[in-house]
Design a protein around this motif. Structure first.
Motif, PDB file in Angstrom:
ATOM      1  N   HIS A 146       0.788  -1.259  -0.232  1.00 46.47           N
ATOM      2  CA  HIS A 146      -0.039   0.168  -0.082  1.00 46.47           C
ATOM      3  C   HIS A 146       0.992   1.260   0.043  1.00 46.47           C
ATOM      4  O   HIS A 146       1.927   1.335   0.255  1.00 46.47           O
ATOM      5  CB  HIS A 146      -0.705  -0.042   1.120  1.00 46.47           C
ATOM      6  CG  HIS A 146      -2.136   1.084   1.019  1.00 46.47           C
ATOM      7  ND1 HIS A 146      -2.157   2.260   1.801  1.00 46.47           N
ATOM      8  CD2 HIS A 146      -3.347   0.731   0.720  1.00 46.47           C
ATOM      9  CE1 HIS A 146      -2.970   3.202   1.335  1.00 46.47           C
ATOM     10  NE2 HIS A 146      -3.927   2.075   0.660  1.00 46.47           N
ATOM     11  N   GLU A 147       0.328   2.320  -0.529  1.00 45.06           N
ATOM     12  CA  GLU A 147       1.205   3.509  -0.563  1.00 45.06           C
ATOM     13  C   GLU A 147       1.233   4.410   0.637  1.00 45.06           C
ATOM     14  O   GLU A 147       2.084   5.117   1.074  1.00 45.06           O
ATOM     15  CB  GLU A 147       0.717   4.402  -1.590  1.00 45.06           C
ATOM     16  CG  GLU A 147      -0.614   5.095  -1.397  1.00 45.06           C
ATOM     17  CD  GLU A 147      -1.700   4.299  -1.706  1.00 45.06           C
ATOM     18  OE1 GLU A 147      -1.681   3.052  -1.855  1.00 45.06           O
ATOM     19  OE2 GLU A 147      -2.925   4.748  -1.997  1.00 45.06           O
ATOM     20  N   ASN A 148       0.555   3.952   1.700  1.00 48.52           N
ATOM     21  CA  ASN A 148       0.368   4.768   3.221  1.00 48.52           C
ATOM     22  C   ASN A 148       1.823   4.246   3.953  1.00 48.52           C
ATOM     23  O   ASN A 148       2.035   3.047   3.928  1.00 48.52           O
ATOM     24  CB  ASN A 148      -0.794   4.306   3.747  1.00 48.52           C
ATOM     25  CG  ASN A 148      -1.467   5.419   3.663  1.00 48.52           C
ATOM     26  OD1 ASN A 148      -1.839   6.160   2.732  1.00 48.52           O
ATOM     27  ND2 ASN A 148      -2.326   5.764   5.116  1.00 48.52           N
ATOM     28  N   GLU A 149       2.474   4.974   4.406  1.00 52.10           N
ATOM     29  CA  GLU A 149       3.372   4.683   5.395  1.00 52.10           C
ATOM     30  C   GLU A 149       2.940   4.239   6.756  1.00 52.10           C
ATOM     31  O   GLU A 149       3.681   3.534   7.338  1.00 52.10           O
ATOM     32  CB  GLU A 149       4.580   5.781   5.476  1.00 52.10           C
ATOM     33  CG  GLU A 149       5.418   6.062   4.372  1.00 52.10           C
ATOM     34  CD  GLU A 149       5.795   7.598   4.216  1.00 52.10           C
ATOM     35  OE1 GLU A 149       6.321   8.030   5.238  1.00 52.10           O
ATOM     36  OE2 GLU A 149       5.514   8.026   3.367  1.00 52.10           O
ATOM     37  N   THR A 150       1.948   4.782   7.033  1.00 52.15           N
ATOM     38  CA  THR A 150       1.469   4.628   8.346  1.00 52.15           C
ATOM     39  C   THR A 150       0.110   3.674   8.468  1.00 52.15           C
ATOM     40  O   THR A 150      -0.368   3.399   7.280  1.00 52.15           O
ATOM     41  CB  THR A 150       0.791   5.853   8.985  1.00 52.15           C
ATOM     42  OG1 THR A 150      -0.092   6.562   8.199  1.00 52.15           O
ATOM     43  CG2 THR A 150       1.889   6.678   9.346  1.00 52.15           C
ATOM     44  N   TYR A 151      -0.328   2.975   9.448  1.00 53.33           N
ATOM     45  CA  TYR A 151      -1.318   2.418   9.515  1.00 53.33           C
ATOM     46  C   TYR A 151      -2.468   2.966   9.192  1.00 53.33           C
ATOM     47  O   TYR A 151      -2.469   4.271   9.303  1.00 53.33           O
ATOM     48  CB  TYR A 151      -1.591   1.764  11.159  1.00 53.33           C
ATOM     49  CG  TYR A 151      -0.586   0.655  11.514  1.00 53.33           C
ATOM     50  CD1 TYR A 151      -0.108  -0.330  10.981  1.00 53.33           C
ATOM     51  CD2 TYR A 151      -0.138   0.981  13.041  1.00 53.33           C
ATOM     52  CE1 TYR A 151       0.747  -1.254  11.450  1.00 53.33           C
ATOM     53  CE2 TYR A 151       0.795   0.180  13.401  1.00 53.33           C
ATOM     54  CZ  TYR A 151       1.163  -0.729  12.763  1.00 53.33           C
ATOM     55  OH  TYR A 151       2.314  -1.717  13.092  1.00 53.33           O
ATOM     56  N   SER A 195       7.080   5.457  -0.659  1.00 51.00           N
ATOM     57  CA  SER A 195       6.615   4.833   0.639  1.00 51.00           C
ATOM     58  C   SER A 195       7.479   3.769   0.970  1.00 51.00           C
ATOM     59  O   SER A 195       7.968   3.736   2.190  1.00 51.00           O
ATOM     60  CB  SER A 195       5.052   4.607   0.714  1.00 51.00           C
ATOM     61  OG  SER A 195       4.763   3.999   1.868  1.00 51.00           O
ATOM     62  N   ALA A 196       7.712   2.834   0.089  1.00 49.52           N
ATOM     63  CA  ALA A 196       8.765   1.510   0.397  1.00 49.52           C
ATOM     64  C   ALA A 196      10.131   2.150   0.546  1.00 49.52           C
ATOM     65  O   ALA A 196      10.762   1.478   1.680  1.00 49.52           O
ATOM     66  CB  ALA A 196       8.686   0.653  -0.880  1.00 49.52           C
ATOM     67  N   LEU A 197      10.547   3.153  -0.052  1.00 47.74           N
ATOM     68  CA  LEU A 197      12.066   3.615   0.153  1.00 47.74           C
ATOM     69  C   LEU A 197      12.007   4.196   1.478  1.00 47.74           C
ATOM     70  O   LEU A 197      13.150   3.872   2.191  1.00 47.74           O
ATOM     71  CB  LEU A 197      12.308   4.492  -1.004  1.00 47.74           C
ATOM     72  CG  LEU A 197      12.532   4.010  -2.315  1.00 47.74           C
ATOM     73  CD1 LEU A 197      12.794   5.106  -3.254  1.00 47.74           C
ATOM     74  CD2 LEU A 197      13.778   2.942  -2.473  1.00 47.74           C
ATOM     75  N   LYS A 198      11.018   4.907   1.941  1.00 49.49           N
ATOM     76  CA  LYS A 198      11.135   5.581   3.328  1.00 49.49           C
ATOM     77  C   LYS A 198      10.876   4.536   4.433  1.00 49.49           C
ATOM     78  O   LYS A 198      11.469   4.893   5.453  1.00 49.49           O
ATOM     79  CB  LYS A 198       9.953   6.553   3.387  1.00 49.49           C
ATOM     80  CG  LYS A 198      10.064   7.939   2.969  1.00 49.49           C
ATOM     81  CD  LYS A 198       9.019   8.937   3.489  1.00 49.49           C
ATOM     82  CE  LYS A 198       9.145  10.114   2.602  1.00 49.49           C
ATOM     83  NZ  LYS A 198       7.671  10.671   2.121  1.00 49.49           N
ATOM     84  N   SER A 199      10.400   3.485   4.039  1.00 49.46           N
ATOM     85  CA  SER A 199      10.499   2.246   5.189  1.00 49.46           C
ATOM     86  C   SER A 199      11.690   1.433   5.068  1.00 49.46           C
ATOM     87  O   SER A 199      11.705   0.275   5.521  1.00 49.46           O
ATOM     88  CB  SER A 199       9.324   1.388   4.886  1.00 49.46           C
ATOM     89  OG  SER A 199       8.162   2.176   5.288  1.00 49.46           O
ATOM     90  N   MET A 227       4.743  -2.547   7.716  1.00 48.73           N
ATOM     91  CA  MET A 227       4.479  -4.065   7.899  1.00 48.73           C
ATOM     92  C   MET A 227       5.176  -5.292   7.515  1.00 48.73           C
ATOM     93  O   MET A 227       5.547  -6.224   7.928  1.00 48.73           O
ATOM     94  CB  MET A 227       2.860  -4.217   7.656  1.00 48.73           C
ATOM     95  CG  MET A 227       2.173  -3.393   8.658  1.00 48.73           C
ATOM     96  SD  MET A 227       0.529  -2.918   7.824  1.00 48.73           S
ATOM     97  CE  MET A 227      -0.580  -4.140   8.551  1.00 48.73           C
ATOM     98  N   LEU A 228       5.673  -4.908   6.042  1.00 46.49           N
ATOM     99  CA  LEU A 228       6.269  -6.030   5.163  1.00 46.49           C
ATOM    100  C   LEU A 228       7.695  -6.154   5.994  1.00 46.49           C
ATOM    101  O   LEU A 228       8.136  -7.314   5.875  1.00 46.49           O
ATOM    102  CB  LEU A 228       6.431  -5.601   3.881  1.00 46.49           C
ATOM    103  CG  LEU A 228       4.969  -5.474   3.019  1.00 46.49           C
ATOM    104  CD1 LEU A 228       5.124  -4.893   1.599  1.00 46.49           C
ATOM    105  CD2 LEU A 228       4.360  -6.960   2.984  1.00 46.49           C
ATOM    106  N   LYS A 229       8.186  -4.917   6.356  1.00 46.43           N
ATOM    107  CA  LYS A 229       9.539  -4.918   6.852  1.00 46.43           C
ATOM    108  C   LYS A 229       9.656  -5.668   8.094  1.00 46.43           C
ATOM    109  O   LYS A 229      10.492  -6.611   8.176  1.00 46.43           O
ATOM    110  CB  LYS A 229       9.988  -3.398   6.874  1.00 46.43           C
ATOM    111  CG  LYS A 229      11.306  -3.285   7.351  1.00 46.43           C
ATOM    112  CD  LYS A 229      12.311  -2.633   6.633  1.00 46.43           C
ATOM    113  CE  LYS A 229      13.698  -2.965   6.820  1.00 46.43           C
ATOM    114  NZ  LYS A 229      14.394  -2.010   7.572  1.00 46.43           N
ATOM    115  N   ASP A 230       8.499  -5.328   8.835  1.00 48.45           N
ATOM    116  CA  ASP A 230       8.307  -5.826  10.028  1.00 48.45           C
ATOM    117  C   ASP A 230       8.625  -7.659   9.984  1.00 48.45           C
ATOM    118  O   ASP A 230       9.087  -8.132  11.102  1.00 48.45           O
ATOM    119  CB  ASP A 230       7.091  -5.306  10.576  1.00 48.45           C
ATOM    120  CG  ASP A 230       6.883  -5.951  12.308  1.00 48.45           C
ATOM    121  OD1 ASP A 230       7.741  -5.726  12.866  1.00 48.45           O
ATOM    122  OD2 ASP A 230       5.596  -6.218  12.648  1.00 48.45           O
TER     123      ASP A 230
END
Ligand code: PGA
Length: 240
Positions: A66-71, A114-118, A82-85
């Motif tokens: 998803h494009e959102n960085e937050t929940y 968003s993915a890069l930020k995470s 969440m994927l990183k987690d």
């Protein structure tokens, strides 16, 4: 060279048993330090797979985010954090099977950011449809997908571009390697510094030709990656 396995919507917990063969193969493979392997299973398998591969050279990735960085209240979606987690280090973004469902270049751009930020690395897919190829507008389409998808992003180290002609995916059809060399070179010229992979019906037979494509940095493999024997064969033959 990169070998990225895209399992799509295939596989359950018992599919993880097939990884043993690949790990065993890598142990005995002389060229193994040149090989970068990333498995992108369905989200349900990211956690158990990354546990299994913890001490190996194989990394795990997701197939979308998803494009959102937050929940947030987005039923059925998963954000990059969440994927990183659960152990993902990579994520595929912009796959044509998702573009077909309505994913726009703009949304793809938001997902990549968003993915890069995470702290996930991105496998960014681009490719023309058969209709676009027939109209001879492949370059225009690829240029547009890259321009809009990578808008305001300057992170060539953490993005890998995967060129996947839509008409090649799952069809057994591949471009002549001379034609493919030209397209890969074009993509590299447009985006200096990026690694560029090829995807679309890669199998143990056509790899004998595909491995000679100029400037290629590896392959994104769908169907053949679900069969560990075929996947191993592709890696072996690339270095023959
Ligand atoms: P395929 O899929 O190898 O089955 O053609 C490639 C992909 O969709 O990434």
């Amino acid at each position: 060279m990169y070998f990225i396995a895209n399992w799509k919507m295939f596989g359950g917990l018992n599919s993880l048993n097939s990884l043993h063969k690949v790990l065993k193969f890598l142990k005995g493979f002389k060229k193994n330090k040149f090989v970068k392997i990333i498995y992108c299973p369905p989200s349900t398998l990211i956690r158990p797979m990354s546990k299994k591969l913890k001490n190996s050279q194989i990394k795990v990735g997701a197939q979308n985010c998803h494009e959102n960085e937050t929940y947030g209240a987005f039923t059925g979606s998963i954000n990059p954090k969440m994927l990183k987690d659960v152990g993902a280090k990579y994520v595929i973004i912009g796959h044509s099977e998702n573009r077909k469902l309505g994913e726009t270049n703009k949304l793809i751009n938001a997902k990549i950011r968003s993915a890069l930020k995470s702290d996930l690395k991105v496998i960014f897919c681009i490719g023309e449809t058969l209709q676009e190829k027939r109209k001879k507008i492949t370059k225009k389409i690829l240029r547009q997908q890259m321009k809009l998808g990578l808008r305001k992003i300057n992170n060539s180290k953490n993005i890998i571009i995967a060129y996947e002609p839509v008409w090649s995916i799952g069809t057994g059809l591949i471009q002549k390697s001379s034609e493919l060399s030209k397209t890969i070179t074009f993509i590299k010229k447009e985006n200096k510094k990026y690694k560029v992979l090829y995807g679309g019906s890669v199998n143990p037979k056509n790899i004998n030709e595909l491995r000679f494509v100029d400037n290629i940095d590896g392959f994104l493999i769908g169907g053949a990656s679900q069969d560990s024997k075929k996947f191993i064969d592709i890696i072996k033959k690339t270095y023959n």
